[in-house]
Design a protein around this motif. Structure first.
Motif, PDB file in Angstrom:
ATOM      1  N   ILE A  13       1.056  -1.183   0.056  1.00 39.59           N
ATOM      2  CA  ILE A  13       0.012   0.004   0.015  1.00 39.59           C
ATOM      3  C   ILE A  13       0.825   1.261  -0.084  1.00 39.59           C
ATOM      4  O   ILE A  13       1.799   1.144   0.754  1.00 39.59           O
ATOM      5  CB  ILE A  13      -0.796   0.115   1.044  1.00 39.59           C
ATOM      6  N   HIS A  14       0.482   2.253  -0.618  1.00 39.52           N
ATOM      7  CA  HIS A  14       1.520   3.519  -0.897  1.00 39.52           C
ATOM      8  C   HIS A  14       0.659   4.566  -0.895  1.00 39.52           C
ATOM      9  O   HIS A  14      -0.746   4.636  -0.612  1.00 39.52           O
ATOM     10  CB  HIS A  14       2.264   3.491  -2.006  1.00 39.52           C
ATOM     11  N   ILE A  15       1.181   5.959  -0.523  1.00 42.42           N
ATOM     12  CA  ILE A  15       0.312   7.069  -0.381  1.00 42.42           C
ATOM     13  C   ILE A  15      -0.634   7.425  -1.526  1.00 42.42           C
ATOM     14  O   ILE A  15      -1.677   8.091  -1.317  1.00 42.42           O
ATOM     15  CB  ILE A  15       1.308   8.228  -0.172  1.00 42.42           C
ATOM     16  N   GLY A  16      -0.491   6.938  -2.818  1.00 43.93           N
ATOM     17  CA  GLY A  16      -1.241   7.099  -3.648  1.00 43.93           C
ATOM     18  C   GLY A  16      -2.738   6.350  -3.444  1.00 43.93           C
ATOM     19  O   GLY A  16      -3.826   7.053  -3.690  1.00 43.93           O
ATOM     20  N   HIS A  17      -2.568   5.233  -3.018  1.00 37.71           N
ATOM     21  CA  HIS A  17      -3.896   4.474  -2.664  1.00 37.71           C
ATOM     22  C   HIS A  17      -4.639   5.303  -1.316  1.00 37.71           C
ATOM     23  O   HIS A  17      -5.727   5.370  -1.385  1.00 37.71           O
ATOM     24  CB  HIS A  17      -3.460   3.129  -2.016  1.00 37.71           C
TER      25      HIS A  17
END
Length: 192
Positions: A13-17
């Motif tokens: 999971i990353h900041i875009g999600h």
């Protein structure tokens, strides 16, 4: 309560999600967004996936400070491969007072007609579509459908694949990940 289901492998999971999920939770009629960690997508190779519970742990760490965002392991106990219609049916039975909607990227709408029982999904659930970078607007048979809502979320040009490859190459990806996720990845030596 209206819940948006954001399916993905979240590997990691990353900041875009988080930006997309939070935007949809704040600027739509959804009360919460659940990150549904998929054990195995029928369209993806399984080999590059971290263990289900490691990915769930990352989602838990990423969302713990956001009351409208929740991790979900609902598909871990369902037959594999996971089909969205089965998950929706199961969730509706388990939470009859909740209304469930889907969240998907604009590009996924192109192949939506290939999903198992897609007509049934459209009959019973709203779909919130967020934009992805593309040369031209995605035109599908679903344009203008009353159950499909385009969300004006920020366009995020960031992918889990890019992050995994960058980690493997020894690059600093810390700004692309929620702090707690970065700490976990670093501590566990994932993707190296």
């Amino acid at each position: 309560m209206k819940i948006g289901l954001y399916f993905g492998s979240f590997n990691p999971i990353h900041i875009g999600h988080l930006v997309i999920a939070n935007h949809i939770a704040e600027y739509s009629d959804l009360d919460q967004v659940w990150f549904v960690v998929t054990p195995h997508n029928p369209f993806k190779k399984k080999s590059s996936l971290l263990d289900n519970y490691q990915r769930l742990e990352m989602v838990y760490r990423a969302t713990k400070e956001y009351p409208k965002l929740k991790p979900s392991d609902i598909e871990f106990s369902l037959p594999q491969p996971s089909y969205t219609i089965n998950t929706l049916t199961y969730l509706q039975e388990k939470h009859p007072d909740y209304e469930f909607a889907l969240i998907m990227g604009e590009d996924n709408l192109k192949g939506f007609h290939k999903w198992k029982n897609y007509q049934l999904i459209l009959e019973n659930h709203d779909i919130y579509v967020y934009p992805r970078i593309s040369e031209n607007k995605v035109v599908t048979q679903f344009n203008g459908h009353k159950k499909i809502h385009t969300v004006d979320a920020p366009i995020m040009q960031l992918s889990s694949t890019f992050i995994r490859n960058a980690i493997k190459a020894g690059k600093n990806v810390k700004p692309m990940l929620p702090e707690y996720v970065w700490e976990y990845l670093d501590e566990m030596n994932f993707y190296r």
